[in-house]
Design a protein around this motif. Structure first.
Motif, PDB file in Angstrom:
ATOM      1  N   VAL A  73       0.846  -1.196   0.000  1.00 50.58           N
ATOM      2  CA  VAL A  73       0.000   0.000   0.000  1.00 50.58           C
ATOM      3  C   VAL A  73       0.885   1.251   0.000  1.00 50.58           C
ATOM      4  O   VAL A  73       0.692   2.170  -0.811  1.00 50.58           O
ATOM      5  N   GLY A 110       6.800  -6.070 -11.039  1.00 50.69           N
ATOM      6  CA  GLY A 110       5.488  -5.467 -10.837  1.00 50.69           C
ATOM      7  C   GLY A 110       5.577  -3.948 -10.792  1.00 50.69           C
ATOM      8  O   GLY A 110       4.766  -3.241 -11.399  1.00 50.69           O
ATOM      9  N   ALA A 123       6.112  -2.628 -14.252  1.00 43.30           N
ATOM     10  CA  ALA A 123       4.894  -2.721 -15.064  1.00 43.30           C
ATOM     11  C   ALA A 123       3.913  -1.618 -14.699  1.00 43.30           C
ATOM     12  O   ALA A 123       3.198  -1.100 -15.550  1.00 43.30           O
ATOM     13  N   GLN A 124       3.886  -1.255 -13.415  1.00 41.44           N
ATOM     14  CA  GLN A 124       2.919  -0.257 -12.976  1.00 41.44           C
ATOM     15  C   GLN A 124       3.287   1.163 -13.374  1.00 41.44           C
ATOM     16  O   GLN A 124       2.417   1.955 -13.678  1.00 41.44           O
ATOM     17  N   SER A 165      -5.704  -4.567  -3.951  1.00 43.00           N
ATOM     18  CA  SER A 165      -5.721  -3.718  -5.147  1.00 43.00           C
ATOM     19  C   SER A 165      -4.394  -2.988  -5.318  1.00 43.00           C
ATOM     20  O   SER A 165      -4.133  -2.402  -6.361  1.00 43.00           O
ATOM     21  N   SER A 166      -3.554  -2.993  -4.292  1.00 34.69           N
ATOM     22  CA  SER A 166      -2.269  -2.288  -4.386  1.00 34.69           C
ATOM     23  C   SER A 166      -1.120  -3.173  -4.857  1.00 34.69           C
ATOM     24  O   SER A 166      -0.015  -2.695  -5.052  1.00 34.69           O
ATOM     25  N   ILE A 167      -1.371  -4.461  -5.016  1.00 29.55           N
ATOM     26  CA  ILE A 167      -0.309  -5.341  -5.509  1.00 29.55           C
ATOM     27  C   ILE A 167       0.146  -4.834  -6.872  1.00 29.55           C
ATOM     28  O   ILE A 167      -0.686  -4.600  -7.741  1.00 29.55           O
ATOM     29  N   PRO A 168       1.433  -4.611  -7.046  1.00 28.34           N
ATOM     30  CA  PRO A 168       1.869  -4.185  -8.374  1.00 28.34           C
ATOM     31  C   PRO A 168       1.814  -5.353  -9.354  1.00 28.34           C
ATOM     32  O   PRO A 168       2.727  -6.147  -9.448  1.00 28.34           O
ATOM     33  N   THR A 169       0.713  -5.462 -10.042  1.00 31.05           N
ATOM     34  CA  THR A 169       0.526  -6.547 -11.002  1.00 31.05           C
ATOM     35  C   THR A 169       1.570  -6.440 -12.109  1.00 31.05           C
ATOM     36  O   THR A 169       1.735  -5.364 -12.682  1.00 31.05           O
ATOM     37  N   PRO A 170       2.266  -7.523 -12.405  1.00 32.27           N
ATOM     38  CA  PRO A 170       3.298  -7.429 -13.448  1.00 32.27           C
ATOM     39  C   PRO A 170       2.695  -7.419 -14.842  1.00 32.27           C
ATOM     40  O   PRO A 170       3.034  -8.230 -15.682  1.00 32.27           O
ATOM     41  N   ASP A 171       1.761  -6.528 -15.059  1.00 32.28           N
ATOM     42  CA  ASP A 171       1.119  -6.414 -16.355  1.00 32.28           C
ATOM     43  C   ASP A 171       0.808  -4.932 -16.596  1.00 32.28           C
ATOM     44  O   ASP A 171      -0.067  -4.360 -15.944  1.00 32.28           O
ATOM     45  N   PRO A 172       1.546  -4.319 -17.528  1.00 34.81           N
ATOM     46  CA  PRO A 172       1.386  -2.871 -17.724  1.00 34.81           C
ATOM     47  C   PRO A 172      -0.013  -2.480 -18.201  1.00 34.81           C
ATOM     48  O   PRO A 172      -0.363  -1.310 -18.148  1.00 34.81           O
ATOM     49  N   LEU A 231      -5.275  -3.562   0.239  1.00 34.76           N
ATOM     50  CA  LEU A 231      -4.015  -4.292   0.122  1.00 34.76           C
ATOM     51  C   LEU A 231      -3.929  -5.010  -1.224  1.00 34.76           C
ATOM     52  O   LEU A 231      -2.943  -4.907  -1.946  1.00 34.76           O
ATOM     53  N   LEU A 249       2.293 -10.306  -1.546  1.00 36.33           N
ATOM     54  CA  LEU A 249       1.067 -11.069  -1.776  1.00 36.33           C
ATOM     55  C   LEU A 249       1.138 -11.956  -2.998  1.00 36.33           C
ATOM     56  O   LEU A 249       0.450 -12.968  -3.068  1.00 36.33           O
ATOM     57  N   LYS A 307      -2.666  -3.641 -16.740  1.00 34.72           N
ATOM     58  CA  LYS A 307      -3.544  -3.667 -15.565  1.00 34.72           C
ATOM     59  C   LYS A 307      -2.942  -2.789 -14.488  1.00 34.72           C
ATOM     60  O   LYS A 307      -2.491  -3.260 -13.449  1.00 34.72           O
ATOM     61  N   ARG A 308      -2.946  -1.518 -14.757  1.00 36.46           N
ATOM     62  CA  ARG A 308      -2.343  -0.614 -13.784  1.00 36.46           C
ATOM     63  C   ARG A 308      -3.344  -0.232 -12.705  1.00 36.46           C
ATOM     64  O   ARG A 308      -4.548  -0.376 -12.888  1.00 36.46           O
ATOM     65  N   TRP A 309      -2.808   0.274 -11.588  1.00 38.16           N
ATOM     66  CA  TRP A 309      -3.680   0.733 -10.507  1.00 38.16           C
ATOM     67  C   TRP A 309      -4.674   1.730 -11.054  1.00 38.16           C
ATOM     68  O   TRP A 309      -4.311   2.655 -11.785  1.00 38.16           O
ATOM     69  N   GLU A 310      -5.918   1.583 -10.669  1.00 39.99           N
ATOM     70  CA  GLU A 310      -6.916   2.482 -11.206  1.00 39.99           C
ATOM     71  C   GLU A 310      -6.968   3.793 -10.446  1.00 39.99           C
ATOM     72  O   GLU A 310      -6.868   4.873 -10.995  1.00 39.99           O
ATOM     73  N   ARG A 348       2.618   1.631  -3.306  1.00 40.83           N
ATOM     74  CA  ARG A 348       1.742   2.184  -4.336  1.00 40.83           C
ATOM     75  C   ARG A 348       1.607   3.698  -4.183  1.00 40.83           C
ATOM     76  O   ARG A 348       1.707   4.449  -5.149  1.00 40.83           O
ATOM     77  N   PHE A 365       6.863  -6.579 -21.698  1.00 34.18           N
ATOM     78  CA  PHE A 365       6.053  -7.546 -20.959  1.00 34.18           C
ATOM     79  C   PHE A 365       5.260  -8.473 -21.868  1.00 34.18           C
ATOM     80  O   PHE A 365       5.004  -9.610 -21.526  1.00 34.18           O
TER      81      PHE A 365
END
Ligand SMILES: Nc1ncnc2c1ncn2[C@@H]1O[C@H](COP(=O)(O)OP(=O)(O)OP(=O)(O)O)[C@@H](O)[C@H]1O
Ligand SMILES: Nc1ncnc2c1ncn2[C@@H]1O[C@H](COP(=O)(O)OP(=O)(O)OP(=O)(O)O)[C@@H](O)[C@H]1O
Ligand code: SF4
Ligand code: SF4
Ligand SMILES: [Mg+2]
Ligand SMILES: [Mg+2]
Lengths: 327, 326
Positions: A190, A218, A221-222, B251-258, B249, B210, B260-263, A193, A245
């Motif tokens: 958190v 990750g 990617a973000q 929704s904050s995981i940095p998904t390794p997919d550009p 928590l 996570l 699917k970024r944090w909204e 982020r 990616f």
């Protein structure tokens, strides 16, 4: 538009008793104005050495071996970083280049209040006390910290807040380039982020360029626009974050992306073997000892980082024109 | 059915002028059949303290830990020995476990000797090689080397080889992969899965990452400031978290997919303001000052961990400590 920072043939190593062991080898990299460029790779591949070499902050036994770096600022001034005398460099670093080293969250002086730690350097560089305070408060706001925090001691702050103070100090002079090494590695997701989103906000607000160094795919990617994949001291591949990616070209990038644990319960295989240390970088392509696609020439010849179209670069014999035409 | 491990209302208060409630009323169980249970939470949420109590290294302020029905602090020497053989720890940086003077394989030899696992030198050698292969290490890259000549990933797997020799029933792994790279991480996690599937070894896996918990599957326990906020099957919780903290928590995981970024941008919201020492009392929901769904009653008393009562969710095995579901 010309790149903000043009790195050519940059090599750095470790001075031993008899010889220098090369750690980072002939890195070519253009850092574009206003981008967030992620540098990724396994632990020990030379990411921090590259970052410190860019800032010209290598400390013995680390030594700069060769190369050139050209910084082109918006005001039209151009600097050859490797030719500048230390005094000019110090001024430049303070004013335009900002470096957040790995582990810096724990580098705050425990006996000084945050205010002193933030304003002292500014005052040393000739700002008045009021001006220094004003800039510090503005910088704290960029990372969502209240000005009253200036009265605190480091131990009164959480890890995330300390890291924010470090970022605030680093951006208080509104630098053109920010190099952040493993900025969020020790923090929970958190806080991570929030910090990364704040950093992206700073990029937008200041028009700054950010080089973010991490081993966390990750994170890259973000927030990254482009990604440089490093392996054993060299850049293996460079491209937009989507390209890297979704369709990595270099077998090492493919392995790195493939080894990310994902949802869905499929087991992923790690890369076979271990990354070599600078004392035993293999000859030829340094990845040939682990590469599933190795061909004869990989053991003898070092592949050059070549353009693959659409702004993508890869250093692998498989993508060299004559190999492609034989395939 | 008996549980392998039962943690009952555990509390750990560290004293001094400011009291720290490191663990505050935590209960959970690890079943008899081989299982993986992940304990996740931010830094300081009490994960390591729970691990140290379970390993018998720290006596809790209140509460009990039962192993096969017996309180682990009863201190019967014979039982203690059995317990120490059956419950093994794997820590973050195994470097401290090794003596730099000796060869790395000494950690294996000591175990073989102590537990009398081999009758001859040749048998000991064969056993060591088997253990190394079980954790994806080639004997020739480890045997005869000193600890500093091994990489972090190799040292970490060597610890697993040691664990393999002891055939424990339960591994307590505290942040075992946070020091090793993505490439190596997968192979370490695969070994834990093999241990569970082939050798019947359970793991309590402690992490703030996570995505590794998700990879392991099994059960997940989400901690926040020493309390459990949500518990359930890992896949279900990850896909459909109920507690507002678990939602934030996950929704904050940095998904390794550009793509699917944090909204939502958290950097401007009130969440970024959170610091220590915001409010004193603990007789309330500890997430209240950060919770977007906070209600009056959330400040009045602690919400207990209960089976979630929500029609939005189909699965049964889920506990949540939040008034939204009570
Ligand atoms: N001052 C030094 N003395 C000895 N070895 C060094 C020094 N600096 C770097 N190295 C070695 O150089 C290699 C590259 O190190 P570097 O710190 O640049 O890697 P990195 O990619 O940043 O790793 P990490 O992800 O672990 O931070 C490593 O093998 C490291 O051990
Ligand atoms: N021996 C001790 N004395 C005083 N306070 C302690 C002690 N051990 C832990 N704490 C405090 O208890 C709280 C929980 O600590 P713990 O190490 O269990 O957290 P954690 O979840 O493992 O965190 P991390 O992810 O950083 O490892 C923290 O506030 C910590 O400062
Ligand atoms: S050059 Fe050869 S060894 Fe190197 S990555 Fe390409 S195919 Fe593999
Ligand atoms: S109990 Fe109240 S404050 Fe706590 S998480 Fe639930 S809704 Fe939010
Ligand atoms: Mg580094
Ligand atoms: Mg811990």
């Amino acid at each position: 538009m010309p790149a903000l920072l043009e790195i050519r043939g940059l090599s750095a190593g470790l001075q031993g008793r008899r010889s220098i062991t090369q750690v980072v080898s002939s890195v070519d990299l253009d850092v574009q104005r206003g981008e967030i460029l992620g540098v990724v790779g396994e632990s020990g591949c030379g990411k921090s050495t590259l970052a410190t070499a860019i800032m010209r902050l290598l400390v013995p036994p680390q030594v700069l071996q060769s190369g050139s770096m050209t910084l082109r600022l918006k005001d039209g001034n151009t600097y050859e970083l490797l030719e500048l005398p230390e005094t000019d460099l110090r001024q430049l670093r303070w004013r335009h280049l900002s470096y957040i080293p790995q582990g810096s969250m724990n580098s705050l002086n425990p006996v000084l209040r945050i205010e002193r730690q933030m304003t002292d350097t500014l005052i040393q560089h000739g700002l008045s006390r009021e001006e220094a305070l004003k800039r510090s408060i503005a910088a704290l706001e960029m990372v969502n910290l209240e000005p009253r925090l200036l009265d605190s001691y480091p131990h009164e702050l959480s890890g995330g807040m300390r890291q924010r103070v470090i970022i605030a100090a680093a951006v208080s002079m509104r630098p053109a380039l920010i190099v952040a090494d493993e900025l969020t590695t020790a923090l929970d997701v958190v806080t991570q982020r929030q910090l990364l989103q704040e950093l992206a906000g700073i990029r937008d607000e200041l028009g700054a360029t950010i080089l973010i160094i991490t081993h966390d795919m990750g994170v890259v990617a973000q927030i990254a626009d482009r990604v440089a994949v490093m392996y054993a001291g060299k850049i293996a591949e460079l491209g937009t974050v989507n390209d890297i990616f979704e369709s990595p070209l270099h077998p090492y990038s493919q392995g790195l992306i493939g080894a990310i644990p994902r949802a869905g319960g499929h087991r992923v295989e790690g890369l076979p073997g271990e990354a070599p240390s600078p004392w035993n970088y293999p000859a030829g392509c340094r990845f040939h000892t682990r590469c599933p696609h190795v061909i004869d020439r990989c053991r003898a010849q070092t592949p050059a980082l070549l353009p693959q179209g659409d702004g993508r670069w890869a250093a692998c014999h498989l993508y060299e024109p004559e190999v492609l035409s034989n395939a | 059915m008996r549980d392998l491990l039962v943690v009952e209302n555990l509390q750990q208060v560290f004293g001094g002028r400011t009291r720290t409630y490191a663990v505050d009323g935590v209960s959970f169980r690890i079943p008899e059949e081989p299982a993986i249970v992940s304990l996740v939470g931010e830094s300081g949420s009490g994960k390591s303290t729970i691990a140290r109590i379970i390993l018998g290294l720290l006596q809790p302020t209140a509460g009990r830990v039962l192993y096969e029905g017996t309180d682990i602090f009863t201190r019967d020497r014979k039982w203690n020995r059995k317990f120490r053989g059956e419950v093994q720890a794997v820590f973050q940086d195994p470097y401290s476990v090794y003596n730099p003077v000796y060869k790395a394989e000494r950690v294996l030899k000591l175990v073989i000797r102590k537990f009398g696992l081999a009758k001859s030198k040749a048998e000991a050698q064969a056993l060591m090689e088997e253990a190394l292969r079980a954790v994806d290490l080639r004997p020739e890259e480890v045997l005869g080397r000193h600890p500093h000549q091994l990489s972090g990933g190799q040292r970490q797997r060597l610890m697993l080889a040691r664990v393999y020799l002891m055939r424990p029933r339960l591994i307590i792994a505290d942040e075992p992969v946070s020091m090793i790279d993505a490439g190596m991480r997968a192979s370490f996690l695969n070994i834990l899965l093999d241990f569970q599937e082939r050798h019947g070894i359970s793991t309590l896996f402690i992490t703030h990452d996570l995505s590794t918990a998700m990879y392991l599957g099994g059960q997940i326990i989400v901690l926040y400031q020493g309390r459990i906020m949500e518990r359930g099957q890992t896949r279900g919780v990850m896909k459909d978290p109920q507690h507002p903290y678990a939602q934030l928590l996950i929704s904050s995981i940095p998904t390794p997919d550009p793509r699917k970024r944090w909204e939502e941008d958290l950097s401007a919201g009130p969440l970024a303001e959170v610091g220590p020492g915001i409010s004193s009392g603990r007789d309330r929901c500890l997430f209240a000052e950060r919770c977007p769904a906070v209600m009056d009653r959330c400040w009045g008393a602690r919400p207990l961990l209960q089976a979630a009562n929500s029609n939005a969710m189909s699965e049964a095995d889920r506990d949540v400590a939040c008034y939204l579901y009570q």
